[in-house]
Design a protein around this motif. Structure first.
Motif: not given
Length: 675
Positions: A66, A87-88, A147, A300, A309, A315, A321
């Motif tokens: 993320w 991204h989160s 990840s 993600r 996942d 993105y 999102n």
């Protein structure tokens, strides 16, 4: 998922480790040989954020992370990488502007050794920058171990014996109440109102982290003693944590790099050379590989209320999102070819939220309170499941999905067949027309301009027209469910699905084909009058195999006509001669969407029109501006110029290109020649 992540749902710390190795850099995928070298710089990954929400350039994500990074903007010669982009965090924010900026000093005079940028590349699964510095060669490689954590591998090789002091600085960005603390070997960046945090841990025995005016510094307490030809390798690990874990066990940097290379070698491997008639094989190969990189860049990992996942649409768009159903089915079908574990996870993520009545929601988010239950999306889940089975032979996965797919299929006829005639309509749960249009996936399509809503029951509404694409999908789904039932040995189910498909085939052929127009259309409830708008829905009966040979021949003439769909970049979402044709800003009223175009090519292939299909496929690749160079995929395209619009790095466009080239490369083309 079978990947290198350590502990599902947990996040890693930032670390720095140092080790010395005799002799050069060793075998590397970034060297001048091997698959990775063939695919350097498929995308331009340069960019430096000018604001916290800057998404104007490509960002490198991998392994479901993320957080992501970029090569600094072209012309910026200082070391390190742009990032991280989290991204989160508030839908996507840059928490830092530069990560792992390297400072080397002569340990005797403490004089800085200026670094001169020699080369930089974006490769499959890594970013790399190389420098020269007064008798030293330096290489920094950024890659993802899993990840949760990214690593920067810094290699320093000396031409003579010397002692070199080393430090690295990272510049943070003042975003969402960002705060930075340093404790011993650890720097922690937190954000007001957010559980997400970046943690930096220096793993070298004698090293320290400290806060600076604009970020933090990692510094080795003792100089590196380098001998001629000897390489010092320093690892910096950056990772993202939320409230679920305080820390993670350490990671071996070299082992993580080897695992990364092995994982990407698997992605890049394909059974036969990619081939698309009229396109050079190396171009087809690079486009297919670029599609894989884009899909994996939007991967993600399971976090928050996303329990498996999956792949987000893009993105590059702050609205994307989460996971969308229609997108997910297309992503999974393409991922099945090279990342089947992720393909299975993508399917599971959506069906985690299947309702008791069988409905699957439109989209899912980190916070399930944001999930959209006003509509679902067109029924391609069985198509995707079958693609996974064909790629893997995974009978257990078929068994896991079969009953879920059955309930989803039956839901359409329970909730979206207003007159109970066996032909379904798009609709919504809240009675709004806008949600019903969303359910089609073609939000503002011209065919819905005159539609209204009819009530079917509690929480179930339909548009007052039976859509030909929806029913073509449902027909093909019956055949696919029959095949899955056969895989599981459910012979009675298999026979039932085949009977239902045969009955539905006759209905579609007789009720939805306009012989005078030579095309399939939606029809109004009650009157069964055709909604005479020429759109991609009209070739879905060919893709599904529901059309007669004569009907397919008529439809194919419309598809290839220059004043309809045979444009420079073919298969727009509205015929070119329609007064409402809007090729740039029309969204679903004229631009080319790659999924519909891919289905169009497959429609021609299914009925034996191979050279026509190959020509249309070639035009979709060659005439998409930038695609065969360093350009990315876009949400949609201008059919008259090939210029991309809306969201860059769009996953289902990447998936469609990969499927387009994969299918063209197959020697098992279907159907009979209609000419």
């Amino acid at each position: 998922m079978k990947d290198s992540r350590i502990g599902r749902g947990r996040f890693a710390a930032l670390a720095l480790a140092c080790m010395l190795a005799g002799g050069g850099h060793g075998a590397r995928a970034a060297d001048a040989t091997g698959d990775a070298a063939r695919y350097l710089d498929l995308l331009d990954m340069h960019g430096s954020p000018k604001s916290a929400g800057d998404r104007s350039f490509n960002i490198f994500f991998d392994a479901g992370a993320w957080h992501g990074y970029s090569l600094p903007a072209a012309g910026e010669s200082s070391s390190g990488f742009s990032g991280p982009f989290v991204h989160s965090l508030a839908g996507g924010q840059w928490a830092g502007t530069r990560f792992a900026t390297l400072t080397l000093r002569d340990a005797t005079g403490r004089q800085a050794l200026p670094l001169s940028l020699v080369a930089e590349h974006a490769g499959p699964g890594f970013l790399e920058r190389s420098y020269g510095a007064s008798g030293l060669t330096v290489r920094q490689t950024l890659f993802f171990a899993d990840s949760m954590r990214a690593l920067v591998r810094t290699e320093i090789t000396a031409a003579d014996t010397r002692d070199v002091a080393l430090s690295m600085e990272s510049a943070t960005m003042a975003v969402q109440g960002s705060r930075l603390e340093a404790h011993g070997r650890q720097a922690v960046q937190t954000f007001d109102g957010s559980p997400w945090r970046l943690v930096t841990t220096v793993l070298a025995n004698e090293a320290a982290a400290s806060a600076t005016a604009n970020g933090y510094r990692l510094e080795l307490a003792r100089p590196l003693r380098l001998k001629p030809g000897q390489t010092a390798t320093i690892f910096v690990e950056q990772a993202l944590l939320d409230g679920t874990a305080a820390h993670l066990p350490g990671v071996d940097g070299e082992a993580a790099w080897s695992a990364n290379r092995e994982r990407w070698a698997g992605y890049l491997k394909h059974a036969a050379p990619y081939h698309l008639p009229g396109v050079a094989d190396d171009v087809a190969d690079r486009v297919a590989t670029k599609a894989k990189i884009i899909l994996l860049g939007n991967w993600r990992a399971a976090r928050g209320d996303l329990h498996h996942d999956g792949v987000i649409p893009s993105y590059s768009n702050p609205d994307f999102n989460g996971f969308w159903a229609w997108d997910s089915w297309k992503h999974a079908a393409a991922l099945a070819q090279f990342a089947p574990d992720l393909a299975r996870e993508q399917m599971r993520a959506m069906f985690d939220y299947q309702a008791d009545d069988g409905m699957v929601p439109d989209c899912l988010y980190l916070d399930k309170a944001e999930n959209n239950w006003r509509d679902t999306k067109p029924p391609l889940a069985t198509w995707a499941t079958l693609a996974i089975y064909h790629a893997t032979g995974d009978r257990a996965f078929v068994g896991e999905m079969y009953d879920k797919l059955l309930r989803y299929h039956r839901w359409w006829f329970k909730a979206r067949d207003h007159d109970h005639d066996g032909l379904a309509e798009y609709g919504s749960t809240d009675g709004t027309r806008i949600a019903a249009a969303w359910e089609s996936g073609m939000d503002n399509a011209v065919r819905f301009d005159g539609a209204s809503m009819v009530r079917n029951g509690d929480g179930a509404w339909s548009l007052n027209q039976e859509s030909v694409d929806l029913n073509a999908y449902l027909y093909r789904e019956k055949l696919e469910l029959a095949e899955l039932a056969g895989v599981l040995g459910k012979r009675a189910d298999q026979a039932m699905w085949l009977r239902e498909a045969a009955a539905m085939k006759t209905q579609i052929q007789q009720a939805m084909f306009d012989a005078k127009a030579g095309y399939f259309f939606d029809i109004r409830l009650g009157s069964h009058e055709p909604v005479r708008v020429y759109g991609p829905e009209g070739w879905m009966p060919l893709w599904a195999g529901v059309a007669t040979p004569e009907q397919a021949q008529a439809v194919s003439r419309v598809m290839m006509a220059p004043d309809k769909f045979g444009t420079l970049m073919p298969f727009p979402t509205l015929a070119r001669d329609n007064p409402k044709f809007s090729p740039i800003k029309g969204y679903w009223r004229g631009p080319v969407w790659l999924d519909q175009a891919y289905f169009g090519v497959e429609a021609l292939r299914r009925y034996g029109l191979r050279s026509e299909a190959d020509d249309m496929a070639r035009r979709l690749v060659i005439n998409a501006q930038g695609l065969t160079g360093q350009g990315t995929t876009y949400e949609n395209y201008d059919p008259l110029t090939g210029h991309g619009y809306q969201s860059p790095n769009f996953s289902w466009s990447a998936a469609s290109y990969l499927l387009l080239i994969e299918d063209a490369s197959s020697t098992s083309l279907r159907g009979q020649d209609l000419r």
